[in-house]
Motif scaffolding. Structure first.
Motif, PDB file in Angstrom:
ATOM      1  N   SER A  98       0.664  -1.165   0.401  1.00 30.11           N
ATOM      2  CA  SER A  98      -0.348   0.140   0.229  1.00 30.11           C
ATOM      3  C   SER A  98       0.729   1.184   0.043  1.00 30.11           C
ATOM      4  O   SER A  98       2.156   0.862   0.669  1.00 30.11           O
ATOM      5  CB  SER A  98      -1.101  -0.042   1.058  1.00 30.11           C
ATOM      6  OG  SER A  98      -0.242   0.257   2.471  1.00 30.11           O
ATOM      7  N   PHE A  99       0.326   2.028  -0.674  1.00 38.88           N
ATOM      8  CA  PHE A  99       1.134   3.962  -0.620  1.00 38.88           C
ATOM      9  C   PHE A  99       1.727   3.959   0.547  1.00 38.88           C
ATOM     10  O   PHE A  99       2.300   4.920   0.884  1.00 38.88           O
ATOM     11  CB  PHE A  99       0.342   4.195  -1.632  1.00 38.88           C
ATOM     12  CG  PHE A  99       0.844   5.405  -1.601  1.00 38.88           C
ATOM     13  CD1 PHE A  99       1.985   6.162  -1.998  1.00 38.88           C
ATOM     14  CD2 PHE A  99       0.730   7.391  -0.795  1.00 38.88           C
ATOM     15  CE1 PHE A  99       2.662   7.147  -2.676  1.00 38.88           C
ATOM     16  CE2 PHE A  99       0.947   7.985  -0.817  1.00 38.88           C
ATOM     17  CZ  PHE A  99       1.812   8.250  -1.626  1.00 38.88           C
ATOM     18  N   GLU A 100       0.740   4.171   1.721  1.00 35.81           N
ATOM     19  CA  GLU A 100       0.533   4.722   3.224  1.00 35.81           C
ATOM     20  C   GLU A 100       1.686   3.621   3.254  1.00 35.81           C
ATOM     21  O   GLU A 100       2.194   4.544   5.041  1.00 35.81           O
ATOM     22  CB  GLU A 100      -0.613   4.516   3.296  1.00 35.81           C
ATOM     23  CG  GLU A 100      -1.626   5.182   3.254  1.00 35.81           C
ATOM     24  CD  GLU A 100      -2.491   4.282   2.336  1.00 35.81           C
ATOM     25  OE1 GLU A 100      -2.122   2.999   1.638  1.00 35.81           O
ATOM     26  OE2 GLU A 100      -3.455   5.152   1.019  1.00 35.81           O
ATOM     27  N   LEU A 149       4.674   6.213   3.450  1.00 29.09           N
ATOM     28  CA  LEU A 149       4.388   7.002   3.196  1.00 29.09           C
ATOM     29  C   LEU A 149       4.417   7.460   5.180  1.00 29.09           C
ATOM     30  O   LEU A 149       5.305   8.519   5.256  1.00 29.09           O
ATOM     31  CB  LEU A 149       2.843   7.872   2.992  1.00 29.09           C
ATOM     32  CG  LEU A 149       2.281   9.066   3.124  1.00 29.09           C
ATOM     33  CD1 LEU A 149       3.256  10.296   1.716  1.00 29.09           C
ATOM     34  CD2 LEU A 149       1.129   9.642   3.067  1.00 29.09           C
ATOM     35  N   ALA A 150       4.605   6.472   5.463  1.00 25.59           N
ATOM     36  CA  ALA A 150       4.661   6.391   7.106  1.00 25.59           C
ATOM     37  C   ALA A 150       5.654   6.116   6.974  1.00 25.59           C
ATOM     38  O   ALA A 150       6.584   6.474   8.183  1.00 25.59           O
ATOM     39  CB  ALA A 150       3.858   5.267   7.420  1.00 25.59           C
ATOM     40  N   ASP A 161       4.321   4.289  -8.268  1.00 22.27           N
ATOM     41  CA  ASP A 161       3.010   3.747  -7.239  1.00 22.27           C
ATOM     42  C   ASP A 161       1.839   4.217  -8.450  1.00 22.27           C
ATOM     43  O   ASP A 161       2.178   5.323  -9.013  1.00 22.27           O
ATOM     44  CB  ASP A 161       2.374   4.947  -6.304  1.00 22.27           C
ATOM     45  CG  ASP A 161       2.933   6.490  -6.674  1.00 22.27           C
ATOM     46  OD1 ASP A 161       3.201   7.037  -6.838  1.00 22.27           O
ATOM     47  OD2 ASP A 161       1.749   7.229  -6.403  1.00 22.27           O
ATOM     48  N   ARG A 201      -7.000   0.467  -5.621  1.00 24.31           N
ATOM     49  CA  ARG A 201      -6.315   0.685  -4.483  1.00 24.31           C
ATOM     50  C   ARG A 201      -4.950   1.676  -4.980  1.00 24.31           C
ATOM     51  O   ARG A 201      -4.682   1.309  -5.680  1.00 24.31           O
ATOM     52  CB  ARG A 201      -6.094  -0.027  -3.362  1.00 24.31           C
ATOM     53  CG  ARG A 201      -7.315  -0.727  -3.032  1.00 24.31           C
ATOM     54  CD  ARG A 201      -6.770  -2.261  -2.621  1.00 24.31           C
ATOM     55  NE  ARG A 201      -6.746  -3.109  -3.721  1.00 24.31           N
ATOM     56  CZ  ARG A 201      -7.797  -4.409  -3.767  1.00 24.31           C
ATOM     57  NH1 ARG A 201      -8.972  -4.240  -3.033  1.00 24.31           N
ATOM     58  NH2 ARG A 201      -7.758  -5.257  -5.261  1.00 24.31           N
ATOM     59  N   HIS A 202      -4.624   2.610  -3.939  1.00 25.16           N
ATOM     60  CA  HIS A 202      -3.369   3.237  -3.553  1.00 25.16           C
ATOM     61  C   HIS A 202      -2.088   2.200  -3.809  1.00 25.16           C
ATOM     62  O   HIS A 202      -1.762   2.252  -2.621  1.00 25.16           O
ATOM     63  CB  HIS A 202      -2.567   4.729  -3.665  1.00 25.16           C
ATOM     64  CG  HIS A 202      -2.235   5.520  -3.999  1.00 25.16           C
ATOM     65  ND1 HIS A 202      -2.308   6.816  -3.204  1.00 25.16           N
ATOM     66  CD2 HIS A 202      -1.377   5.563  -4.768  1.00 25.16           C
ATOM     67  CE1 HIS A 202      -1.161   7.335  -3.805  1.00 25.16           C
ATOM     68  NE2 HIS A 202      -0.817   6.575  -5.091  1.00 25.16           N
TER      69      HIS A 202
END
Length: 440
Positions: A53-55, A58-59, A72, A79-80
């Motif tokens: 997942s992209f998140e 990102l985190a 991405d 869904r990203h």
């Protein structure tokens, strides 16, 4: 006039490589040495999906990776997602998912395929393979001792000569206290300054000062402190006002143990070592090639406290490093560490007659394979000279000739391509000769 057909290009996507058998042999050899080294310390191999997942990134990844280098897209389920640019976020997710069931300390390694959208250049491509080694659940500096020993053992097992590489070590606690206490920078300015320190060696002094001065409230005084900081060594770093004493003591204890283990000459304290990932919190290190034509970082890593905190309330400290295949191949080639016989294959069976002999050729080939000796058989009739030429081009070490007379005498003709010697040997002796030469 008939329009000429437009063919698709044969070149791979920019920044990627095709691995023909010769290149694949090199890659398999290189990672087999790494695997054996890491496994000898008790580490187990794992893997994860190339899509996340992209998140997650990102985190867990640095701003430059997420904003500039991440591949991405939105999948068909809206869904990203992203193709992994590094393995550590996936590792953190996996460990967090089973953290209560895993025996501690956790010693894992992987060899993932990674992607980053960046400008290809020497030692840097958009796709690469990377050895990742991580240790979870040891809070003392003994974890750093083991990880740096592994990083050094890999080079030793490739027979890298002393002086061909340098292991540079620092600590994020030293850097953070310098930025926050010595320079008294606000958090956002401290982060920006650390990024500039990380790339200082890649730009001119003038360009460095031009970029850093707008971030400083008292440029003249703070620049003087920055240059003083960069010139310190293990003995003098604690003399700078505001430097965290516990971090200095940690590094000194680490060096003391590593010195006693015989890698003193390869070690150097270097406060300019930053490491780009934001999740590092403690000791950090980088291994540098000293070859003047490839003077650059080969690989590195460091301590990351509670990387699984996003996924779990469990507290688990970790440390690890990543070693990419592109820069390491340059190192091995630059120092002449690639074996000359790397591309030599085992043996090829050449029938001296066609249909009558061929079943015996297959039987002999099967006998050799059961003994662990790889053998290719020529499947189609061709002139003997042509078959020998093909076998030599493919890089075979031994040629085995089998005809009717050899079958009747229970013998073969064996030619060693390396020495040029050819002799008649019994089938029972053939196996022992090949095992001794090829398998040791």
């Amino acid at each position: 006039m008939e329009k000429q057909k437009a063919f698709l290009p044969t070149a791979p996507y920019k920044g990627t490589r095709d691995f023909y058998p010769e290149e694949m042999r090199f890659r398999n050899w290189m990672f087999s040495v790494m695997r054996k080294t890491v496994q000898s310390f008790g580490y187990e191999e794992y893997d994860g999906p190339i899509l996340e997942s992209f998140e997650l990134y990102l985190a867990k990844s640095g701003e430059e990776i997420v904003q500039r280098q991440l591949y991405d897209f939105t999948d068909k389920g809206d869904r990203h997602v992203a193709i992994r640019p590094e393995m550590t976020p996936t590792l953190a997710r996996m460990v967090a998912g089973e953290v209560r069931n895993l025996a501690k300390p956790i010693r894992w390694f992987s060899v993932p395929n990674l992607w980053r959208y960046e400008q290809p250049g020497k030692g840097r491509l958009r796709e690469h393979w990377q050895l990742n080694v991580d240790l979870f659940g040891v809070n003392s500096y003994r974890a750093e001792v083991e990880i740096i020993l592994i990083a050094n053992a890999i080079l030793e097992n490739f027979k890298a000569p002393k002086g061909s590489y340098q292991i540079k070590v620092s600590h994020r606690g030293i850097l953070d206290s310098f930025l926050n206490q010595t320079l008294t920078l606000a958090p956002e300015k401290a982060h920006a300054v650390s990024k500039l320190l990380d790339k200082k060696s890649k730009i001119s002094k003038e360009a460095f000062e031009e970029e850093i001065k707008p971030l400083l409230s008292n440029p003249e005084k703070q620049l003087t402190l920055i240059y003083k900081y960069l010139e310190t060594n293990l003995q003098t770093i604690g003399e700078l006002e505001g430097i965290d004493p516990s971090s200095v003591e940690f590094i000194r204890n680490l060096f003391s143990d590593l010195d006693s283990l015989g890698i003193k000459d390869q070690l150097e304290f270097d406060p300019s070592i930053i490491r780009g990932f934001d999740y590092y919190t403690g000791c950090i290190f980088e291994v540098f090639d000293t070859n003047p034509e490839n003077r650059r970082s080969l690989y590195g890593g460091g301590r990351y406290d509670n990387l699984i905190g996003l996924f779990s309330n469990e507290q688990l400290s970790g440390i690890g490093f990543g070693l990419g295949d592109v820069t390491f191949k340059n190192f091995l080639e630059g120092h002449g560490l690639v074996p000359k016989d790397l591309n030599s294959k085992n043996a090829v069976l050449i029938p001296l007659m066609d249909d009558k002999v061929f079943p015996e050729v297959l039987k002999l080939a099967e006998e050799l394979r059961k003994e662990g000796i790889g053998v290719e058989t020529m499947l189609e009739s061709a002139k003997l000279g042509k078959q020998i030429q093909t076998a030599e081009k493919k890089g075979y070490r031994f040629l085995i000739f089998l005809g009717e007379s050899e079958i009747s005498e229970n013998k073969v003709q064996l030619k060693d391509i390396v020495s040029g010697e050819q002799s008649s040997v019994s089938r029972s002796d053939l196996i022992s000769i090949l095992r001794k030469s090829l398998l040791g």
